[in-house]
Design an enzyme around this catalytic site. Structure first.
Site, PDB file in Angstrom:
ATOM      1  CD  GLU A 130      47.275   5.221  18.000  1.00 40.22           C
ATOM      2  OE1 GLU A 130      47.719   5.203  19.171  1.00 40.22           O
ATOM      3  OE2 GLU A 130      46.893   6.259  17.428  1.00 40.22           O
ATOM      4  CB  CYS A 181      40.641   3.805  16.060  1.00 39.50           C
ATOM      5  SG  CYS A 181      40.100   4.731  14.602  1.00 39.50           S
ATOM      6  CG  HIS A 226      44.756   6.932  14.492  1.00 42.56           C
ATOM      7  ND1 HIS A 226      44.792   6.484  15.806  1.00 42.56           N
ATOM      8  CD2 HIS A 226      43.444   6.909  14.135  1.00 42.56           C
ATOM      9  CE1 HIS A 226      43.555   6.202  16.213  1.00 42.56           C
ATOM     10  NE2 HIS A 226      42.726   6.464  15.216  1.00 42.56           N
TER      11      HIS A 226
END
Length: 213
Positions: free
Chosen positions: A79, A146, A170
């Site tokens: 991310e 998250c 992820h």
């Protein structure tokens, strides 16, 4: 070099979270000059980050790699950014594991709208692709647990001016999960384990060259 890895308990309608298994596998890794610590986090707004930050204060890691499940994705996705919002979504959202469904709530009113991961995401993507493991940089960690974890950890590091590299990865569903739902994209657990080992090595090497420790 100390690396702290986090994963999550199952949530929603899923009885499995592959990141929980990744923690058990990571504890068995034998990596030169790398000490690994792990923590399983609750799927609960704010508490997820509070427990990880508490563990960071205890363990004093050089690198923090938070891992989460993104069911429906087809690749392992580092991310790029965490955003300052908690939002379960409209329509028919599933709550966190305490039943909370915040909407349009900021994580910290005194902090920036967004904070960037400090993991070497582009290098992680390349290393995984070199091994024929599906990987892609993601520009959204969502607005659920998250993202809550990613933003709060980066904000903690920012506020305390810590020399810690941190970010979020992820992972897709595991093939064990897709066996119950054939339409769900998945990767074998052993492939995700191999990927995590590469991610740890890449992040530790990058941190050493950036900070010298």
């Amino acid at each position: 070099m100390k690396v702290l890895i986090s994963g999550f308990e199952p949530f929603g309608k899923m009885s499995i979270n592959p990141t929980e298994k990744l923690l058990l596998e990571a504890e068995r890794f034998s990596l030169e000059n790398v000490e690994i610590e792990t923590i399983l986090l609750p799927v609960q707004y704010d508490k997820c980050a509070e427990e990880l930050i508490k563990k960071m204060a205890e363990a004093q890691p050089d690198v923090v790699i938070a891992c989460g499940l993104a069911a429906g994705r087809t690749a392992i996705t580092p991310e790029r950014i965490g955003i300052n919002i908690k939002d379960t979504g409209s329509g028919d959202p599933y709550p966190d594991n305490r039943g909370n469904t915040p909407m349009d709530e900021v994580i910290d009113e005194q902090s920036p709208d967004g904070l960037f991961s400090t993991l070497p995401n582009r290098l992680i993507e390349k290393k995984l692709k070199d091994l024929q493991i599906p990987a892609a940089i993601s520009n959204s960690a969502g607005t659920f647990i998250c993202n809550n974890t990613l933003y709060a950890v980066l904000n903690y590091i920012r506020k305390h001016n810590l020399a810690i590299s941190a970010g979020f990865i992820h992972f897709p569903a595991s093939t064990e999960m897709s066996a119950r739902n054939p339409s769900l994209p998945s990767l074998p657990q052993e492939v995700m384990t191999q990927a995590l080992k590469v991610i740890i090595e890449t992040c530790a090497h990058h941190h050493y060259h950036c900070f010298g420790s």
